[in-house]
Design an enzyme around this catalytic site. Sequence first.
Site, PDB file in Angstrom:
ATOM      1  N   LYS A 167      15.145 -10.396  -9.854  1.00  0.00           N
ATOM      2  CA  LYS A 167      14.327 -11.516  -9.398  1.00  0.00           C
ATOM      3  C   LYS A 167      13.963 -12.492 -10.509  1.00  0.00           C
ATOM      4  O   LYS A 167      12.880 -12.433 -11.061  1.00  0.00           O
ATOM      5  CB  LYS A 167      13.042 -10.966  -8.770  1.00  0.00           C
ATOM      6  CG  LYS A 167      13.289 -10.068  -7.580  1.00  0.00           C
ATOM      7  CD  LYS A 167      12.038  -9.296  -7.213  1.00  0.00           C
ATOM      8  CE  LYS A 167      11.626  -8.356  -8.314  1.00  0.00           C
ATOM      9  NZ  LYS A 167      10.455  -7.552  -8.028  1.00  0.00           N
TER      10      LYS A 167
ATOM     11  N   ARG B 260       0.739   8.811 -10.666  1.00  0.00           N
ATOM     12  CA  ARG B 260      -0.414   7.909 -10.638  1.00  0.00           C
ATOM     13  C   ARG B 260      -1.727   8.679 -10.558  1.00  0.00           C
ATOM     14  O   ARG B 260      -2.747   8.216 -11.081  1.00  0.00           O
ATOM     15  CB  ARG B 260      -0.295   6.940  -9.472  1.00  0.00           C
ATOM     16  CG  ARG B 260       0.734   5.874  -9.782  1.00  0.00           C
ATOM     17  CD  ARG B 260       0.767   4.815  -8.731  1.00  0.00           C
ATOM     18  NE  ARG B 260       1.421   3.629  -9.261  1.00  0.00           N
ATOM     19  CZ  ARG B 260       2.030   2.723  -8.513  1.00  0.00           C
ATOM     20  NH1 ARG B 260       2.054   2.870  -7.192  1.00  0.00           N
ATOM     21  NH2 ARG B 260       2.601   1.676  -9.062  1.00  0.00           N
TER      22      ARG B 260
ATOM     23  N   GLY C 272       8.519  -1.947 -12.388  1.00  0.00           N
ATOM     24  CA  GLY C 272       8.670  -0.707 -11.633  1.00  0.00           C
ATOM     25  C   GLY C 272      10.054  -0.092 -11.779  1.00  0.00           C
ATOM     26  O   GLY C 272      10.183   1.110 -12.025  1.00  0.00           O
TER      27      GLY C 272
ATOM     28  N   GLY D  88       3.928  -5.673 -11.414  1.00  0.00           N
ATOM     29  CA  GLY D  88       3.433  -7.010 -11.118  1.00  0.00           C
ATOM     30  C   GLY D  88       2.274  -7.400 -12.015  1.00  0.00           C
ATOM     31  O   GLY D  88       2.220  -8.521 -12.532  1.00  0.00           O
TER      32      GLY D  88
END
Length: 398
Positions: free
Chosen positions: A198, A37, A352, A375
């Site tokens: 999910k 990152r 992710g 997200g």
Amino acid sequence: MTRTLRDLPADLAGKRGLVRVDYNVPLDAGQVADATRIEASLPTLRWLLRRDARPVLLSHLGRPGGRPNPALSLKPVASALADLLGTEVLFSAPCDGEDALRASRELRSGQVLLLENTRFLPGETANDEALAGRLARLGDFFVNDAFGTLHRAHASTTGVPARLNPAAAGLLVEREVEALGALDRPRRPFVVAFGGAKIGDKIELMRRFVERADLILVGGAMANTFLRAKGIETGASLVEEAALDLARSILSAGEERIRLPTDVIVVDRSSGAGESVADVRVDAIEPKMAALDIGPESRARYAEALRGCAAFFWNGPMGLFEDPRFAAGTLAIAEAAAEVTATGAFTVIGGGDSAAAIRRAGLLDHVSHVCTGGGAALEYLSSGRLPGLDVLVERRRP
Ligand code: ADP
Ligand code: MG
């Protein structure tokens, strides 16, 4: 239209650029364990330094819950950034207040200032106006290059740019938005693969893609929920009971375009001697079996389906890939994605764990784009909007 760096005034020399970066990096014993990152932020920082602007950086790290927590300090990131950027990186704590203001004003040409974790203050996640106002004083213009936090309306992501003009997207955000935006008008055939755990979080996304994609390949625990929704016994598999109706509504919207596994890798806990792993047809899953990956036949079917595509989007691993016994399905998709990319298809990986899977397969550089924020990517693909992006538009000075 979202403003980009090229929409900023031509002369930025000496101006303080307040940059929201995503330095939410893993730490290990006070050291940066993975600098991906930080590396992703370098193009924007170099762009600013080349124009002699003075970068002042804001980021969160972890979830300190609005209180200072030494274990989540950004201090170690300052030295990692200095090494990668080859410049002096100063550090100031807390991220608001007079010390931070003085440090931003005293920053010299070529130096970078990193401020302490924004989430050490309760006003960050509450998008507190007073905090946003204090932070806005730290820059002469604002840049958001933290793609992974654009779906959050926090003080540093939406509060500051509402008060600091001009505000623009950084190079990383621009690249992410461009790649995801291309999926709005995809080349065809457009194939998508959904997996992971999910389904509830991803139902809006699936609904959109069921309308837009030519073929939808479903794996992972998500496939179990779909199989169950069709009345198939899934034994001890992970199934999201609360999402069964949603799964049925998605099936009725486009069942002819949706592919479910025909065989699965199960762990069987019925034998007294512990667990055994087997490949079974989906109509032969017994009560003590849990499906943890798609089986070899499904793997081959999905890879074959992928070979004909011109655009591909993938979210969610095909199985419990963290365990090598259940990684083959995920690996097969990763390899097929790399293969079609080599022959000209446009391929995007979002999520992710999906990104971790493609990295583990060593194929990170063999697909067109891997999103840095799961997200945010899913929210942008679902709704076409992100709170942190909506504020980066042209505004008149008040
Ligand atoms: P992403 O982060 O890519 O959006 P998710 O977070 O939705 O993906 O899901 C990833 C997780 O789902 C992984 O930890 C993986 O082990 C788990 N998973 C995938 N398939 C199964 C399965 N059949 N049973 C249990 N867990 C699964
Ligand atoms: Mg995940």
